[in-house]
Design an enzyme around this catalytic site. Structure first.
Site, PDB file in Angstrom:
ATOM      1  N   TYR A  86      40.306  55.573  44.485  1.00  0.00           N
ATOM      2  CA  TYR A  86      40.163  54.384  45.338  1.00  0.00           C
ATOM      3  C   TYR A  86      40.490  54.654  46.810  1.00  0.00           C
ATOM      4  CZ  TYR A  86      39.004  51.702  41.237  1.00  0.00           C
ATOM      5  OH  TYR A  86      38.352  51.242  40.122  1.00  0.00           O
TER       6      TYR A  86
ATOM      7  N   ASN B 108      38.438  43.961  35.266  1.00  0.00           N
ATOM      8  CA  ASN B 108      37.067  43.572  34.920  1.00  0.00           C
ATOM      9  C   ASN B 108      37.090  42.317  34.048  1.00  0.00           C
ATOM     10  OD1 ASN B 108      35.700  45.633  36.229  1.00  0.00           O
ATOM     11  ND2 ASN B 108      35.494  46.914  34.416  1.00  0.00           N
TER      12      ASN B 108
ATOM     13  N   HIS C 295      30.249  48.447  42.201  1.00  0.00           N
ATOM     14  CA  HIS C 295      30.745  47.099  42.546  1.00  0.00           C
ATOM     15  C   HIS C 295      30.313  46.695  43.958  1.00  0.00           C
ATOM     16  CE1 HIS C 295      33.547  46.690  39.050  1.00  0.00           C
ATOM     17  NE2 HIS C 295      33.556  48.009  39.129  1.00  0.00           N
TER      18      HIS C 295
ATOM     19  N   HIS D  99      42.899  49.032  45.262  1.00  0.00           N
ATOM     20  CA  HIS D  99      43.320  50.337  44.747  1.00  0.00           C
ATOM     21  C   HIS D  99      44.320  50.108  43.619  1.00  0.00           C
ATOM     22  CE1 HIS D  99      44.654  54.314  44.258  1.00  0.00           C
ATOM     23  NE2 HIS D  99      45.371  54.495  45.346  1.00  0.00           N
TER      24      HIS D  99
HETATM   25 FE1  HDE Z   1      36.515  51.200  39.607  1.00  0.00          FE
HETATM   26  N1  HDE Z   1      35.923  51.889  41.417  1.00  0.00           N
HETATM   27  N2  HDE Z   1      36.534  53.097  38.912  1.00  0.00           N
HETATM   28  N3  HDE Z   1      36.946  50.567  37.726  1.00  0.00           N
HETATM   29  N4  HDE Z   1      36.446  49.347  40.242  1.00  0.00           N
HETATM   30  C1  HDE Z   1      35.637  51.120  42.486  1.00  0.00           C
HETATM   31  O1  HDE Z   1      36.405  51.504  44.668  1.00  0.00           O
HETATM   32  C2  HDE Z   1      36.499  54.210  39.674  1.00  0.00           C
HETATM   33  C3  HDE Z   1      37.132  51.315  36.617  1.00  0.00           C
HETATM   34  C4  HDE Z   1      36.799  48.217  39.554  1.00  0.00           C
HETATM   35  O2  HDE Z   1      35.934  44.409  44.536  1.00  0.00           O
HETATM   36  C5  HDE Z   1      35.430  51.899  43.741  1.00  0.00           C
HETATM   37  O3  HDE Z   1      36.618  50.301  46.554  1.00  0.00           O
HETATM   38  C6  HDE Z   1      36.697  55.381  38.867  1.00  0.00           C
HETATM   39  C7  HDE Z   1      37.691  50.551  35.550  1.00  0.00           C
HETATM   40  C8  HDE Z   1      36.572  47.042  40.353  1.00  0.00           C
HETATM   41  O4  HDE Z   1      36.277  46.053  45.950  1.00  0.00           O
HETATM   42  C9  HDE Z   1      35.689  53.353  43.285  1.00  0.00           C
HETATM   43  C10 HDE Z   1      36.840  54.921  37.578  1.00  0.00           C
HETATM   44  C11 HDE Z   1      37.821  49.276  36.048  1.00  0.00           C
HETATM   45  C12 HDE Z   1      36.078  47.519  41.571  1.00  0.00           C
HETATM   46  C13 HDE Z   1      35.965  53.180  41.814  1.00  0.00           C
HETATM   47  C14 HDE Z   1      36.740  53.490  37.616  1.00  0.00           C
HETATM   48  C15 HDE Z   1      37.344  49.306  37.409  1.00  0.00           C
HETATM   49  C16 HDE Z   1      36.019  48.950  41.474  1.00  0.00           C
HETATM   50  C17 HDE Z   1      34.130  51.625  44.454  1.00  0.00           C
HETATM   51  C18 HDE Z   1      37.050  55.724  36.314  1.00  0.00           C
HETATM   52  C19 HDE Z   1      38.345  48.036  35.341  1.00  0.00           C
HETATM   53  C20 HDE Z   1      35.627  46.689  42.760  1.00  0.00           C
HETATM   54  C21 HDE Z   1      34.495  50.869  45.718  1.00  0.00           C
HETATM   55  C22 HDE Z   1      38.102  56.655  36.387  1.00  0.00           C
HETATM   56  C23 HDE Z   1      39.747  48.118  35.009  1.00  0.00           C
HETATM   57  C24 HDE Z   1      36.750  46.438  43.710  1.00  0.00           C
HETATM   58  C25 HDE Z   1      35.931  50.823  45.726  1.00  0.00           C
HETATM   59  C26 HDE Z   1      36.284  45.563  44.834  1.00  0.00           C
HETATM   60  C27 HDE Z   1      35.597  49.781  42.501  1.00  0.00           C
HETATM   61  C28 HDE Z   1      36.258  54.219  41.030  1.00  0.00           C
HETATM   62  C29 HDE Z   1      36.780  52.700  36.443  1.00  0.00           C
HETATM   63  C30 HDE Z   1      37.327  48.125  38.210  1.00  0.00           C
HETATM   64  C31 HDE Z   1      34.636  54.355  43.620  1.00  0.00           C
HETATM   65  C32 HDE Z   1      36.717  56.807  39.361  1.00  0.00           C
HETATM   66  C33 HDE Z   1      38.102  51.043  34.165  1.00  0.00           C
HETATM   67  C34 HDE Z   1      36.827  45.589  39.963  1.00  0.00           C
HETATM   68  O5  HDE Z   1      36.787  53.907  43.903  1.00  0.00           O
END
Ligand code: HDE
Length: 727
Positions: free
Chosen positions: A372, A158, A85, A349
């Site tokens: 997060y 999402n 992202h 987060h």
């Molecule tokens: Fe994320 N995801 N994600 N994700 N995600 C990040 O956090 C992660 C997942 C989502 O505009 C990271 O600050 C794991 C699902 C959005 O700043 C990180 C898993 C959904 C955003 C991370 C998922 C999301 C992130 C990268 C699986 C939809 C952007 C930078 C277990 C419900 C937030 C950050 C923004 C961002 C990890 C799966 C949505 C690395 C480990 C499912 C919208 O922490």
């Protein structure tokens, strides 16, 4: 002068107005108008153009503290981009509650109707780097920070309601597979390559999500025109401690709209900031993006009622089974002041919750709860990222955490531990009745195991439901997307495995994709349905993925079936050159504006254009700087001289032909009709295409009416070669 940041938590906490966040941010903003240039210690700078040297042609001196301060700061201007992202845009706004949820949750911002809570929203793509195009085929992040009086609540969702994988332990694999391949760092912001499809072809649980990302949902027309979902099932907890399962939904008030893949590829070159610009301009012009926020509520007693598991993030709860209850609206009405300070530094987060909202045991959600905070530590450089203005809650923050990089808060007193008597035992814990957070007391009595629940094993029924709920055109777009993506894979075995996986969803789909790949759908692939087990698993105990063969039909899954006619904020190009027929241009512009659209003058040259009666129009875009993919529809102005110039300009022909190819409305009056007839749009005129209204110059009013009607339908899909019939 720089406004000094005061210890804000107290003063800001007292203000519960939606503008509280604006006030908070303002305390940190700097307006330099009329100010002296200074160094970071406040010393006024006399010469910012020359470094300190030993003589006119001599070496620069180490002593030059101003040079060193400026360059050191510059050297450290970049922070690590988000690992996923990374590419995003954001805006401020508010959430207004219009249906109290007091029966289900204690969350303060969900109690009184009419209550407004300030929010900051960030939209993003997932795979690309920070500088990549907005138009990648990808899931869009839709993350919302609610600044509630009980603390921040982040809904990190999402634009699709399901995810690729069921267990967080697979996330690094998924992301490594979709990111550019490690040996040559190719391709950027694209899933169309071997490693992504290799991983997916071994991951049948991704089948449902693959249908979503191959659909037009993955190429939205605008952030303002896409849905949002919390994805996981969460819990609400009410004042009596009772829990209800809940799924979050956001529906755009402008309706859902997408673009074509051909356009997406072209826009990536013409305007890679297409979505960012669209969001920015909509807010600047007062067209505030808005969504209806809704919830699906599932009583605790119904946890096992469905033939899918509520804890499985590859499944959605069809609206036909559990209706979405609208509870309020989300409005974005203010652009950031500074992109880095706000959009880049915002830290979301899923674990930022308030009393009344809690988690479920969804294994993907559980992993996110770790990830997060961990990622912010590296991205924002330490544990004090909650003190960055955009991340600060409006609720007061008092605890015994201290120090660390970039600490802003100046804690008074001599205690930083609990319990203490020296400091009167403050800050002290809050009882639940005083707003203290308490987790739901879910009963857990089980063996510790490393395995998937058997209730997660049907990977194909909902994938089939999604595919079969689409119109023929949308199904064709999915087929085309898969032909494109798999066509870019270099390893034949990957395509074969994918074709087999597709055949588990829908045989017709698999055959159509196979035809485009010049391949056959294999009848059997050994072993791969046994994915998601450890090395020692007994194959007999591994449930094969099953698909019953029947799938329910759910209209809200299709963009076209749930389309809302309307053209609010649609961008209409008026293509012209000097000598244009003024009266008709005026009539068309008036009709477009009256229907809520925007008019942009596209001419063969920049500056101004002269009409046939001596009037002048300011040009918004000259032809070489734009393409019709950046607009929703085109009107070609008449006037002999104007049309002569347009006819001699190949870009003008390309402009209308592309709009025609992309099923957009194209209108023309007077001499411009002949111009259209000399292009491929001629077929539209010959076949009386309703989205190609034409007429004499004095028929502009009639033509405008039809033009506006056609734009309100968004596209004339009949123009696409339809090879599939729904179902
Ligand atoms: Fe994320 N995801 N994600 N994700 N995600 C990040 O956090 C992660 C997942 C989502 O505009 C990271 O600050 C794991 C699902 C959005 O700043 C990180 C898993 C959904 C955003 C991370 C998922 C999301 C992130 C990268 C699986 C939809 C952007 C930078 C277990 C419900 C937030 C950050 C923004 C961002 C990890 C799966 C949505 C690395 C480990 C499912 C919208 O922490």
């Amino acid at each position: 002068m720089t406004k000094r940041s005061k210890p804000t938590s107290k003063s800001v906490a007292q203000s519960q107005s939606p503008d509280a966040k604006a006030l908070d941010l303002e305390q940190n903003t700097v307006d330099s108008s009329g100010q002296f240039l200074t160094g970071n210690q406040g010393v006024r700078i006399n010469d910012d153009h020359n470094s300190l040297k030993a003589g006119e042609r001599g070496p620069t001196l180490l002593e030059d503290f101003l040079l060193r301060e400026k360059i050191t700061h510059f050297d450290h201007e970049r922070i690590p981009e988000r690992v996923v992202h990374a590419r995003g845009s954001g805006a401020h706004g508010f959430f207004e509650l219009n249906e109290s949820l007091a029966e289900y949750t204690q969350a303060a911002f969900l109690q009184e109707t009419g209550k407004r809570t300030p929010v900051f929203v960030r939209f993003s793509t997932v795979a690309g780097s920070r500088g990549s195009s907005d138009l990648a085929r990808d899931v869009r992040g839709f993350a919302i920070k609610f600044y509630t009086e009980q603390g921040n609540f982040d809904l990190v969702g999402n634009n699709m309601p399901v995810f690729f994988i069921q267990d967080a332990i697979k996330f690094p694999d998924l992301i490594h597979a979709v990111k550019p391949e490690p040996h040559n760092e190719i391709p950027q912001a694209a899933s169309a390559h071997d490693t992504f499809w290799d991983f997916i072809s071994h991951t049948p649980e991704a089948a449902h999500m693959i249908m979503w990302v191959m659909s037009d949902r993955a190429i939205p027309r605008s952030f303002r025109m896409m849905e949002g979902f919390g994805v996981h099932t969460f819990r609400f907890i009410n004042a009596s401690g009772e829990s209800t399962f809940i799924k979050w939904h956001l529906k755009p008030s402008l309706g859902m709209k997408s673009i074509l893949w051909d356009e997406a590829q072209r826009i990536s070159g013409c305007d890679p900031d297409f979505h960012r610009r669209d969001l920015w301009e909509a807010i600047e012009s007062g067209n505030f993006p808005e969504w209806e926020v809704g919830v699906q509520l599932i009583p605790e007693a119904d946890e096992h009622k469905y033939d899918f598991d509520l804890l499985d993030p590859t499944k959605l709860v069809p609206e036909e089974l559990v209706p979405i209850i609208p509870i309020g609206r989300l409005v974005l009405d203010r652009n950031p002041e500074n992109f880095f300070a706000e959009v880049e530094q915002v830290a979301f987060h899923v674990g930022h919750v308030v009393p009344g909202i809690d988690f479920t045991n969804d294994p993907l959600l559980q992993g996110r709860l770790f990830s997060y905070t961990d990622t912010q530590l590296i991205r924002l450089g330490g544990p004090n990222f909650h003190e960055i203005p955009i991340n600060r809650p409006i609720a007061p923050v008092h605890n015994n955490q201290r120090d660390g990089f970039m600490r802003q808060m100046i804690n008074r007193g001599k205690t930083a531990y609990d319990p203490n008597s020296v400091g009167g035992n403050d800050p002290h814990q809050a009882k639940v009745a005083e707003g203290g957070f308490a987790s739901f007391m879910e009963r857990i009595d089980s063996s510790k195991i490393r395995a998937r629940s058997k209730s997660f094993s049907d990977h194909f029924s909902q994938a089939a439901m999604f595919f079969r709920s689409q119109t023929g055109i949308e199904q064709q777009h999915i087929v085309n997307a898969l032909r494109f993506e798999l066509g870019k894979c270099e390893t034949p075995a990957i395509r074969e495995r994918m074709l087999y996986l597709l055949s588990q969803i829908d045989m017709g789909l698999a055959n159509d994709v196979a035809a485009g790949l010049g391949a056959k759908v294999p009848k059997k692939i050994d072993g791969y349905l046994n994915a998601n087990v450890g090395a020692d698993a007994d194959p007999k105990e591994v449930q094969p993925s099953k698909f019953a063969g029947e799938a329910m039909d759910s209209a809200p899954l299709s963009i076209i079936r749930s389309a809302k006619p309307g053209m609010a904020t649609a961008k209409i190009a008026i293509l012209l050159a000097d000598g244009f027929y003024e009266a008709a241009v005026e009539a068309v512009s008036k009709a477009v504006l009256a229907a809520g659209g925007q008019v942009k003058i596209v001419a063969t040259h920049a500056g101004t254009v002269a009409g046939d009666h001596g009037g002048e129009l300011a040009v918004d875009f000259s032809l070489p700087t734009v393409a019709s993919v950046l607009f929703d529809a085109v009107y070609v102005a008449g006037g002999k001289a104007c049309v002569q110039t347009l006819s001699a300009e190949p870009r003008a022909t390309e402009f209308v032909e592309e709009a025609f190819k992309h099923c957009k409305a194209i209108a023309a009056t007077g001499a411009a009709v002949e111009f259209l007839e000399s292009t491929r749009v001629a077929t539209g005129i010959a076949e009386s295409d309703p989205a190609v209204p034409v007429g004499e110059d004095d028929e502009a009013a009639k033509v405008s009416k039809k033009f506006v009607e056609a734009i309100s339908q968004h596209r004339n899909w009949d123009r696409e070669l339809v090879t599939r019939k729904n179902g």
